[in-house]
Design a protein around this motif. Sequence first.
Motif: not given
Length: 556
Positions: A217-224, A298-301, A331-332
């Motif tokens: 997962f990346s919050r800064t990447a355009q793709t996520g 991550r999905e549950i969180g 998006q990970h």
Amino acid sequence: MILLGPYAAQSCPVKTQHEYDPLSPDAPVDDASAQERFAGANLFKDEIHPILAGVPGAVDLRDHPDALQLTREAVAAGAPVILGPRLPWSLEGHRKGSPEALVRDADREDGRPGYLPLRIKKHLVLERQKMAEPWVWVSRLGDPARTSAVVPELSFRSGRESDALQLAHFWRLLEEIEWVSPGPPVGALIGTDRLDLFDDDRGVVWLSLIHKAFRTFSRTAQTGWKRRSAIERYDHEFGFRLKVAQMASEHTSPASRLMVQPIVTRECNSCQWWSVCAPALDDDDLSAQILKSPLDVREIGALRKLGVATVQDLVSIDLDDLMPRYLPEVQHRPGGAGRLELAKRRARLIADGVTLDRINDIPVRLPEHELEVDFDIETSRDDRIYLWGFLVHDRASGEVYYQAFAEFAMLEDQTEGDLAKQAAAWLVDLCAGRDAMVYHYSDYELVHLAKVGGMTKDAGVLSLAANHALFTDLFTTVRDHWFGAQGLGLKVVAAEGPGFSWRDVDPSGLASQTWFDEAVNGATEAVRSAAATRLLEYNEDDVRATFAVREWLRRN
């Protein structure tokens, strides 16, 4: 003092929190099943250790009471391989632990010998996939040095990220104690892979720990999302757990905040802290209730942050409204929308108390045959077939009987192959010239039949494995007509459909591996005999369950 070991970065952070929380109860003792899993891994290590110990100049320190001091001496002397080393703790880095071996690499800038970590894993670590750029190399067990490694036509298995994180832990520890070889982070694994390069022998797999192999997962990447290396993943995960431990160590009041809350994962099944975590979960918690194709941590969180924590929450919410807020956080992994839709489908069935849901009204077509045989195998922890079980229904003679071919001993290629030949010859002879059909549940049996055929090169086993017209997979038939709230495994379908029950109170493939260990290594003949009987009854119930499902399908 906070010191985290090699598994911390890959395992549940709640474990770390419990360990350092002064208000947590004392850690329960690890259960027997966990100890048995480690015992199985140790048997594999016992096969590898003598080969590494036989490397000229190798130093073997396994179980040595002075291993720490002797490791220091072996490193100073520049031993090519140090087996069973004991590494000093890194108090500043909060790291501890020792790999199975250290392998000498390039010398450090000050002329002292440099080392890289090696781990031994009882599973495959490579897969058939060409690398865009070399980042995996292999060397022989008898000559493990990285300088002897070559590039294989294989790549590192995408599902083995945890192995890479463990190597990253030891590389960082070696770096902090100033023993690591100079250059980019690298580590080695020995898995169960048979390598064509080495005449189907096992080898040492070297990994670049800076190759960006893992989607995260990346919050800064355009793709996520973006790809990160093992060392990047490790540094992030280790750093997070260190913060968890530090906050937990300052937990002085039940009212004060902790960083993480329990989420049910597969790890919970063998975790000594489960009895502590379970009461903290809502009975309707999503992670506790949806166990088939579960959403990950991550999905549950992400769902919990959006107010969706229970099965009823998920049933009630409008996915069209939820998706735009949820998907950017997950998006990970690809396919997040489909997994959430599948989870909601299961949640709705669970809320309604439905286990199996008929998805169409198309008639089930399973023609009857003069001779019908139900087929099931049992495998050991090292994936060897020790039991071939068959339930025979001969409509011409009216005979119904169970036939088993079993060997309750630690198998090697020869003994496993001989047992397979015996079972295959019997089945071929039984079905010869008859209107016959052999039924199994999932492709597990045929995959292993083909695997044994390839190993033995036996014509009888190979021809049986290739005779697809003789076999019917009942799982595919069930899947074509039903959806299961908790999947469509044999135990679920047989119990819910025809109402079949096993004689054993805890029937499962994982449990049967424990029984096999008892049948082989039990302390007394009575213990071994009881375990063998339990396995035969379990296997017989499996094939009788397959028969019960088939008859139920014909009625539906």
